[in-house]
Scaffold this motif. Sequence first.
Motif, short mmCIF file in Angstrom:
data_model
loop_
_atom_site.label_atom_id
_atom_site.label_comp_id
_atom_site.label_asym_id
_atom_site.label_seq_id
_atom_site.Cartn_x
_atom_site.Cartn_y
_atom_site.Cartn_z
N ARG B 83 0.67 -1.30 -0.07
CA ARG B 83 0.01 0.06 0.08
C ARG B 83 0.79 1.20 0.01
O ARG B 83 0.50 2.43 -0.23
CB ARG B 83 -0.92 0.00 1.17
CG ARG B 83 0.07 0.35 2.45
CD ARG B 83 -0.94 0.46 3.72
NE ARG B 83 -0.20 0.69 5.11
CZ ARG B 83 0.38 -0.35 5.51
NH1 ARG B 83 0.50 -1.36 5.04
NH2 ARG B 83 1.14 0.13 6.62
N PRO B 86 0.60 3.28 -3.57
CA PRO B 86 -0.15 4.21 -3.87
C PRO B 86 -0.37 5.27 -3.02
O PRO B 86 -0.59 6.69 -3.20
CB PRO B 86 -1.66 3.44 -3.65
CG PRO B 86 -1.18 1.98 -3.10
CD PRO B 86 0.26 1.80 -3.46
N ALA B 187 -17.32 5.87 -2.10
CA ALA B 187 -16.17 4.98 -2.71
C ALA B 187 -15.39 4.44 -1.50
O ALA B 187 -15.18 3.08 -1.73
CB ALA B 187 -15.08 6.04 -3.45
N VAL B 188 -15.31 4.93 -0.43
CA VAL B 188 -14.93 4.50 0.93
C VAL B 188 -15.90 3.34 1.29
O VAL B 188 -15.35 2.08 1.65
CB VAL B 188 -14.94 5.59 2.08
CG1 VAL B 188 -14.79 4.75 3.29
CG2 VAL B 188 -13.65 6.53 1.73
N GLY B 191 -15.22 0.24 -0.82
CA GLY B 191 -13.86 -0.30 -0.63
C GLY B 191 -13.71 -1.05 0.81
O GLY B 191 -13.16 -1.96 0.69
N VAL B 192 -14.42 -0.53 1.72
CA VAL B 192 -14.25 -0.91 3.08
C VAL B 192 -15.10 -2.28 3.03
O VAL B 192 -14.52 -3.51 3.54
CB VAL B 192 -14.88 -0.21 4.28
CG1 VAL B 192 -15.21 -1.03 5.54
CG2 VAL B 192 -14.08 1.04 4.60
N ALA B 195 -12.70 -4.84 1.17
CA ALA B 195 -11.59 -5.16 2.21
C ALA B 195 -11.92 -6.25 3.22
O ALA B 195 -11.50 -7.12 3.52
CB ALA B 195 -11.10 -3.97 2.80
N PRO B 207 -6.30 -7.22 0.91
CA PRO B 207 -7.66 -6.66 0.80
C PRO B 207 -7.63 -5.21 0.85
O PRO B 207 -8.51 -4.45 0.10
CB PRO B 207 -8.27 -7.08 2.45
CG PRO B 207 -7.40 -8.56 2.68
CD PRO B 207 -5.97 -8.23 2.13
N VAL B 208 -6.60 -4.55 1.61
CA VAL B 208 -6.43 -3.07 1.41
C VAL B 208 -6.17 -2.70 0.06
O VAL B 208 -6.81 -1.58 -0.34
CB VAL B 208 -5.43 -2.62 2.37
CG1 VAL B 208 -5.28 -1.04 2.41
CG2 VAL B 208 -5.85 -2.86 3.80
N ALA B 211 -9.47 -2.91 -1.98
CA ALA B 211 -10.44 -1.80 -1.53
C ALA B 211 -10.38 -0.74 -2.62
O ALA B 211 -11.24 0.00 -2.75
CB ALA B 211 -10.13 -1.25 -0.17
N LEU B 212 -9.18 -0.54 -3.29
CA LEU B 212 -9.12 0.68 -4.23
C LEU B 212 -10.15 0.25 -5.47
O LEU B 212 -10.41 1.35 -5.98
CB LEU B 212 -7.73 0.80 -4.87
CG LEU B 212 -6.73 1.14 -3.74
CD1 LEU B 212 -5.37 1.08 -4.32
CD2 LEU B 212 -6.88 2.77 -3.55
N GLY B 214 -13.16 0.49 -4.97
CA GLY B 214 -13.95 1.44 -4.54
C GLY B 214 -13.97 2.71 -5.19
O GLY B 214 -15.00 3.51 -5.46
N VAL B 215 -12.95 3.10 -5.47
CA VAL B 215 -12.75 4.27 -6.40
C VAL B 215 -13.64 4.41 -7.54
O VAL B 215 -14.14 5.56 -7.87
CB VAL B 215 -11.31 4.56 -6.66
CG1 VAL B 215 -11.23 5.87 -7.75
CG2 VAL B 215 -10.26 4.72 -5.71
#
Lengths: 108, 251
Positions: B83, B86, B187-188, B191-192, B195, B207-208, B211-212, B214-215
């Motif tokens: 991570r 990014p 988006a969050v 993403g959550v 994840a 998973p994190v 989550a992207l 979600g963007v």
Amino acid sequence: MSAVTIGLLVAAGALAVGTLALRLVGVLLRARITPSDRVQELLDTGVAVLFCALIATATLVEAQEFVGWARPAGVAVGGLLAWRKAPFVVVVIAAAAVAAVLRLVGIP
Amino acid sequence: MLALWRAVDPSTARSILVVCAADGIVGFAFGAISIGAGLPLWLPTLLSVVVFAGASQFLLVGVIASGGSLLAAVAAGLLVNARLLPLGLAVGDAVGRGWWRTLLGSHLLTDESAAFALIQPRGEHRRAAFWLCGVALFLCWNLGVVAGAAVGTTIPDTDALGLDAAFPAIILALVLPILRSIRVGRAVAVGVVVALVTSPFLPAGVPVLLALLGVLAGLPPRRSPATVIAPTATTDGTTGVTGTTESETAR
């Protein structure tokens, strides 16, 4: 030097080099581009998503399992205080204290 | 260091100190746990200086201590650190120019220094907050680890102190101000969910990154002057009517 020592040194070195490479690639890419407003907005959204996913997993999951209620309760209280604009130090201490007290009374 | 201290507003500087104190204690635990697991004194210290990424250090030591292969340990550590790429892309402007700044600044990139940079306006304040947090955290983390490794026998129970709840709360308190817009919120949320749903099946760190996705749910509507209100198919499959109000709230 024993074989074990050499193995540990190589492992530490590999993790260090790989981690620095990950960091550098992101930072160098950023230095090469001048993002348009639209791309900048995407980057901002991306980092918000990344952080929230990190918060969620760090709060609820450890070793691919649910961590128990003490930690999420602490984070929730900290989040609530942050939302109500409490000082940062209060947020951090409250989060830790709630988790600690819950564990003291037997909630994992 | 003193110049950095002056360039950062007092409340941010105080917050950075709080984070440093919490991470110093976690560093102490890392040093003590490593020695407790029978690893040589130099290993936690070396890791903390050259890797400087807490979660991956704990993972590496954990895998080695439980008899896992070194290759698996390094791979697990790198996945957790993925991570950082990014994150560097998002706040890389805080690092500054010049090769030594790029190299050193990249090494100081952590969740905490990135989050402190993110909430500052672009320019001098952002750079100062990033560097102050990075340098201070590097010092506290390493001092903590050395002290913990030296003491060794008494491992502080960071769970009993509730310190495991401090890290997510720190990041949450820092990023809360940037979650104001509805679009970022959508988006969050996606993403959550991604994840958390994938966490039981995938190694930590992956998973994190997933989550992207979600963007995509937070993509701004393409602005066309002809239509003020245009129906847009969002990525979660629903069709919504998106007006101009949403894009205005994004700032």
